[in-house]
Design an enzyme around this catalytic site. Structure first.
Site, short mmCIF file in Angstrom:
data_model
loop_
_atom_site.label_atom_id
_atom_site.label_comp_id
_atom_site.label_asym_id
_atom_site.label_seq_id
_atom_site.Cartn_x
_atom_site.Cartn_y
_atom_site.Cartn_z
N ARG A 1 0.43 -0.92 0.36
CA ARG A 1 -0.24 -0.26 -0.36
C ARG A 1 1.03 1.64 0.35
O ARG A 1 1.76 1.29 0.88
CB ARG A 1 -0.72 0.47 1.41
N CYS A 2 0.04 2.25 -0.61
CA CYS A 2 1.18 3.71 -0.89
C CYS A 2 1.26 3.81 0.71
O CYS A 2 0.94 3.60 2.10
CB CYS A 2 -0.11 4.60 -0.83
#
Length: 81
Positions: free
Chosen positions: A18-19
């Site tokens: 994830r970011c």
């Protein structure tokens, strides 16, 4: 028709990340590539649909192709010289 994704010089599997992890990994991988080489990125984070093209624009790399209609997303970038 040729599949642009079929023979990249490098591949990065960012599935499950994830970011900001995917873009951080892309940056690290591209740093170790030669100009003109290609990188296939496979990801499932929706933020990559914005972050990967943005990274290419900011760093002046070429976004050769992208497929974001279904998971996993695929991006092919070429390192600038």
């Amino acid at each position: 028709m040729t599949d642009l994704f079929s023979s990249p010089d490098h591949t990065l599997d960012a599935l499950g990340l994830r970011c900001p992890e995917p873009v951080m990994m892309v940056r690290k991988t591209v740093r170790n590539m030669q100009p003109g080489e290609t990188l296939l990125i496979i990801a499932d984070d929706p933020a990559t649909t914005r972050d990967i093209p943005g990274f290419c624009t900011f760093m002046e790399h070429e976004l050769v192709a992208k497929e974001t209609d279904e998971l996993p997303y695929r991006y092919l970038i070429r390192k600038s010289g």
